[in-house]
Enzyme design. Structure first.
Site, PDB file in Angstrom:
ATOM      1  N   THR A  20       1.411  -3.379   0.470  1.00  0.00           N
ATOM      2  CA  THR A  20       2.221  -4.250  -0.373  1.00  0.00           C
ATOM      3  C   THR A  20       1.597  -4.398  -1.751  1.00  0.00           C
ATOM      4  OG1 THR A  20       2.864  -5.497   1.594  1.00  0.00           O
ATOM      5  CG2 THR A  20       3.259  -6.540  -0.538  1.00  0.00           C
ATOM      6  N   TYR A  59      14.638  -5.442   5.913  1.00  0.00           N
ATOM      7  CA  TYR A  59      16.084  -5.437   5.672  1.00  0.00           C
ATOM      8  C   TYR A  59      16.894  -5.163   6.940  1.00  0.00           C
ATOM      9  CZ  TYR A  59      20.732  -4.773   3.851  1.00  0.00           C
ATOM     10  OH  TYR A  59      22.073  -4.899   3.648  1.00  0.00           O
ATOM     11  N   TYR A  75       1.339  -4.644  11.136  1.00  0.00           N
ATOM     12  CA  TYR A  75       1.352  -5.529   9.972  1.00  0.00           C
ATOM     13  C   TYR A  75       2.537  -6.469  10.108  1.00  0.00           C
ATOM     14  CZ  TYR A  75       1.482  -6.785   4.933  1.00  0.00           C
ATOM     15  OH  TYR A  75       1.499  -7.451   3.730  1.00  0.00           O
ATOM     16  N   ARG A 134       8.197 -11.480   3.971  1.00  0.00           N
ATOM     17  CA  ARG A 134       8.638 -10.373   3.126  1.00  0.00           C
ATOM     18  C   ARG A 134       9.650  -9.469   3.836  1.00  0.00           C
ATOM     19  NH1 ARG A 134       4.585  -9.702  -1.477  1.00  0.00           N
ATOM     20  NH2 ARG A 134       6.058  -8.105  -2.161  1.00  0.00           N
ATOM     21  N   LYS A 172      -2.650  -6.980  11.417  1.00  0.00           N
ATOM     22  CA  LYS A 172      -2.809  -7.804  10.220  1.00  0.00           C
ATOM     23  C   LYS A 172      -1.763  -8.891  10.315  1.00  0.00           C
ATOM     24  CE  LYS A 172      -2.220  -7.862   5.197  1.00  0.00           C
ATOM     25  NZ  LYS A 172      -1.846  -7.101   3.979  1.00  0.00           N
ATOM     26  N   ILE A 180      -7.568  -8.524   5.488  1.00  0.00           N
ATOM     27  CA  ILE A 180      -7.062  -7.529   4.555  1.00  0.00           C
ATOM     28  C   ILE A 180      -6.622  -8.319   3.338  1.00  0.00           C
ATOM     29  CG2 ILE A 180      -5.327  -5.763   4.134  1.00  0.00           C
ATOM     30  CD1 ILE A 180      -5.497  -5.047   7.115  1.00  0.00           C
TER      31      ILE A 180
END
Length: 294
Positions: free
Chosen positions: A47, A110, A136, A141, A164, A206
């Site tokens: 990201t 999405y 992740y 997001r 993560k 991270i």
């Protein structure tokens, strides 16, 4: 017991960009500085590295460049996730051919997925990856959350070694650690939660903070693992205003601004991201000055 990819701080490194593409001279200088400052690993094309707006060619080239530049000094983890499982598989295969030490695979964004769909996707990627897979989870997001029971199911895969966790939900993270035991490592995905997650049994973070402040970020984990929990917590809290400034606009806008002020990149972002608002930038620089960064 599965192999731990890294312990401590992995910098989710920015990708220096300009109007012509990736600035590899700046990228190499930044990688070298991060290693000199003592970070424990690097995450490229995530990201913070603007992986979502890199072209396929740029994404692949940046992974290859990073592995070659690091040259085995510390682990390199490549962001290879996508909302298209087939593309994620191909990008993961490429990263493995480059010689990465791990791949970081985000939940699909999405189009999202059911928990069944997540298990199928992550399993398909892990089946073809020759590098350890780190899940992740960042629902703010992607709009897609990996539930603790799903993480526990995925922990049974021999090649899925860590997660993560950037949900920000400490209760969920505690449940994950409870369920997976020693089958999976857990890393904080939020710089303001490093010590709390270490206290629950996490292996590190991270980090975005470690882009401008690698040495002190590493020090948080070093203090904790040395038994100085109080010192680690004090440092976590000392850095909280800078952490907040680095997230006052959507990541990686503020950290790109910070690194440009420090001379490591141009303040250039790919649309739809824009340069930092002046008021926020001034506040960020104020906090950077307190840490001696400018």
């Amino acid at each position: 017991m599965k192999k731990t990819v890294f312990t401590g701080i992995a910098t989710a490194i920015i990708t220096p960009l300009n109007k012509d593409g990736i600035d590899y001279e700046a990228f190499g200088r930044l990688i070298d500085w991060q290693i000199e400052e003592g970070v424990n690993a690097l995450v490229v094309c995530g990201t913070t590295g603007e992986g979502s707006t890199l072209t396929d060619e740029e994404h692949r080239a940046a992974i290859d460049f990073s592995v070659k530049r690091v040259n085995g000094r510390i682990p390199v983890i490549a962001g290879t996730g996508s909302n298209d499982t087939a593309y994620a598989i191909e990008l993961t295969k490429h990263a493995c051919e480059c010689g990465v030490d791990g791949v970081l695979v985000v939940t699909p964004y999405y189009n999202k997925a059911t928990q069944k769909g997540l298990i199928e996707m992550f399993t398909a990627i892990a089946d073809v990856s020759t590098a350890p897979v780190i899940l992740y989870n960042v629902p703010s997001r992607t709009g897609c959350n990996i539930e603790p029971k799903t993480v526990a199911a995925l922990a049974e895969h021999p090649n899925i070694v860590a997660i993560k966790e950037a949900s920000g939900n400490i209760s969920q993270i505690a449940e994950i650690i409870h369920l997976v035991g020693d089958k999976m490592d857990v890393y904080s995905g939020n710089d303001d939660q490093i010590v709390p997650i270490l206290a629950l049994g996490g292996k590190g973070c991270i980090s975005v903070l470690s882009n401008p402040l690698p040495k002190k970020s590493v020090e948080i984990c070093d203090k904790f693992f040395a038994g100085d929990v109080k010192g680690a917590a004090e440092l976590q809290l000392e850095l909280l205003p800078l952490i907040n400034a680095l997230f006052c606009e959507v990541n990686p806008i503020p950290v790109k601004s910070a690194m440009s002020v420090m001379g490591y990149c141009d303040e250039y972002l790919r649309s739809p991201l824009t340069v930092m608002e002046t008021e926020h930038r001034n506040k960020l620089i104020e906090e950077m000055k307190k840490q001696g960064l400018v």
